[in-house]
Scaffold this active site. Sequence first.
Site, PDB file in Angstrom:
ATOM      1  N   ARG A   1       0.838  -1.208   0.000  1.00  0.00           N
ATOM      2  CA  ARG A   1       0.000   0.000   0.000  1.00  0.00           C
ATOM      3  C   ARG A   1       0.866   1.250   0.000  1.00  0.00           C
ATOM      4  O   ARG A   1       0.557   2.249  -0.666  1.00  0.00           O
ATOM      5  CB  ARG A   1      -0.924  -0.017   1.222  1.00  0.00           C
ATOM      6  CG  ARG A   1      -1.996  -1.083   1.165  1.00  0.00           C
ATOM      7  CD  ARG A   1      -3.020  -0.924   2.255  1.00  0.00           C
ATOM      8  NE  ARG A   1      -2.677  -1.596   3.482  1.00  0.00           N
ATOM      9  CZ  ARG A   1      -3.111  -2.808   3.843  1.00  0.00           C
ATOM     10  NH1 ARG A   1      -3.901  -3.496   3.027  1.00  0.00           N
ATOM     11  NH2 ARG A   1      -2.774  -3.342   5.000  1.00  0.00           N
TER      12      ARG A   1
ATOM     13  N   PHE B   1     -11.719  -4.189  -5.953  1.00  0.00           N
ATOM     14  CA  PHE B   1     -11.770  -5.086  -4.804  1.00  0.00           C
ATOM     15  C   PHE B   1     -11.220  -4.356  -3.570  1.00  0.00           C
ATOM     16  O   PHE B   1     -10.380  -4.871  -2.841  1.00  0.00           O
ATOM     17  CB  PHE B   1     -10.976  -6.377  -5.057  1.00  0.00           C
ATOM     18  CG  PHE B   1     -11.319  -7.074  -6.346  1.00  0.00           C
ATOM     19  CD1 PHE B   1     -12.433  -7.886  -6.450  1.00  0.00           C
ATOM     20  CD2 PHE B   1     -10.515  -6.912  -7.477  1.00  0.00           C
ATOM     21  CE1 PHE B   1     -12.743  -8.540  -7.647  1.00  0.00           C
ATOM     22  CE2 PHE B   1     -10.808  -7.549  -8.667  1.00  0.00           C
ATOM     23  CZ  PHE B   1     -11.930  -8.363  -8.762  1.00  0.00           C
TER      24      PHE B   1
ATOM     25  N   ASP C   1     -16.163  -2.435  -4.751  1.00  0.00           N
ATOM     26  CA  ASP C   1     -16.243  -3.746  -4.125  1.00  0.00           C
ATOM     27  C   ASP C   1     -17.679  -4.249  -4.208  1.00  0.00           C
ATOM     28  O   ASP C   1     -18.616  -3.447  -4.279  1.00  0.00           O
ATOM     29  CB  ASP C   1     -15.799  -3.682  -2.658  1.00  0.00           C
ATOM     30  CG  ASP C   1     -15.380  -5.043  -2.117  1.00  0.00           C
ATOM     31  OD1 ASP C   1     -14.164  -5.332  -2.134  1.00  0.00           O
ATOM     32  OD2 ASP C   1     -16.255  -5.810  -1.689  1.00  0.00           O
TER      33      ASP C   1
ATOM     34  N   ASP D   1      -6.687  -5.775  -6.361  1.00  0.00           N
ATOM     35  CA  ASP D   1      -6.363  -6.570  -5.164  1.00  0.00           C
ATOM     36  C   ASP D   1      -7.484  -7.582  -4.926  1.00  0.00           C
ATOM     37  O   ASP D   1      -8.220  -7.496  -3.934  1.00  0.00           O
ATOM     38  CB  ASP D   1      -6.195  -5.639  -3.952  1.00  0.00           C
ATOM     39  CG  ASP D   1      -5.819  -6.397  -2.688  1.00  0.00           C
ATOM     40  OD1 ASP D   1      -5.323  -7.531  -2.800  1.00  0.00           O
ATOM     41  OD2 ASP D   1      -6.033  -5.847  -1.584  1.00  0.00           O
TER      42      ASP D   1
ATOM     43  N   CYS E   1      -3.334 -13.350  -4.241  1.00  0.00           N
ATOM     44  CA  CYS E   1      -3.071 -13.833  -2.884  1.00  0.00           C
ATOM     45  C   CYS E   1      -3.299 -15.342  -2.769  1.00  0.00           C
ATOM     46  O   CYS E   1      -3.383 -15.870  -1.664  1.00  0.00           O
ATOM     47  CB  CYS E   1      -3.928 -13.089  -1.862  1.00  0.00           C
ATOM     48  SG  CYS E   1      -5.708 -13.320  -2.088  1.00  0.00           S
TER      49      CYS E   1
END
Length: 398
Positions: A212, A228, A250, A299, A339
């Site tokens: 970030r 996201f 989101d 993300d 991720c």
Amino acid sequence: MTIVTLKKGEGRMLKAGGMWIFDNEIASVTGSFQNGDVVVVHDFDGYPMGKGFINQNSKIRVRMLTRRSGQEIDREFLRMRVRDAWEYRKKTVDTESCRLVFGEADFLPGFVADKFSDILVVQSLALGIDRYKFEIVDLIKETLLEDGIRIRGVYERSDAKVRVQEGMERSKGFIGEAFDTDVEITENGVKYMVDVKEGQKTGFFLDQKYNRLAIRKLCQGAEVLDCFTHTGSFALNAGMAGAKQVLGVDASEAALAQARKNAKLNGLEDTVQFQCEDVFELLPKLEKQGKQFDVVILDPPAFTKSRNSIKNAVKGYREINLRAMKLVKPGGYLATCSCSHFMDYELFTKTLHQAAGSVRRRLRQVEYRTQSPDHPILWAAEESYYLKFYIFQVCEEK
């Protein structure tokens, strides 16, 4: 003590430095035991490999605790593990809010502890470590108090599905006295309200802390799209960096309600706006509208949590990245990540290359990053390396 003996030629991951022994690697188990007990592990020829806890409910049959077969697994052993984890964090990260224990990578398999200011959130995800969780929590509090840090409350978030695979029930709740589960933290100078009771996983994704921070230098005076966004962490970092306008997207209205509170908490409600929509549906709409941004951030959640769904995950990553590349102004920047442990570095990199080729964009790599150091990557323990994070300049082919 119960002895687990490996098959000849097995235990390659263990011998390379890993922490797991799978059920199909074991030749025999001698002695009586209950699931969750500590056992001694021998190679096929009787050579001692160390100690771990066994669970016949799990394909990960033994999770290793130590390579010393004579080591007692007692309070002093756990104290050593906790102290080592804390000393490592003090040297590598901002400890105001950080992951204090990261399971196998801190040699406490299945146990996770996150520190949010003066609150601890813990997860116990394996049967063997579950027996020690209260003792480990006490030892964390003792260890931090030695440095003048007093933990005022502990909340357990052992509600992950993996507990079921271990033969345990999912559970959550206070360990000790109750407290307000909305906890304010500051990370990179940004304030957040973290909901440790109902937020995803332990309440906040600490693993992206320095990623970030890395996007800030690109966002000054920029129009930014954060996809996201969850509770707004990348969007707020862009706003704090001096972005002209930020749109966070989101599909969860609950997460965006928290994001809006976070924006207001930082005085960014006029600069950072949020929209509830499915990212896969929104990106083509923005493209049709001719909308473009100086910086686009992706993300996404893990599109795959098993090897069986890798092909569909690749399609998903390719789709959102090629859509995002089209929305980046020529010479603008794309920050993108995965991720998922199963979407490894090589596959993720190949997928991004294919996405760029299909929309005739050239990617100039600014940097490649992984998870924050408080989520250490233990070599040979592949599951500990999961976050891949790229920043690119997106150039049109000329």
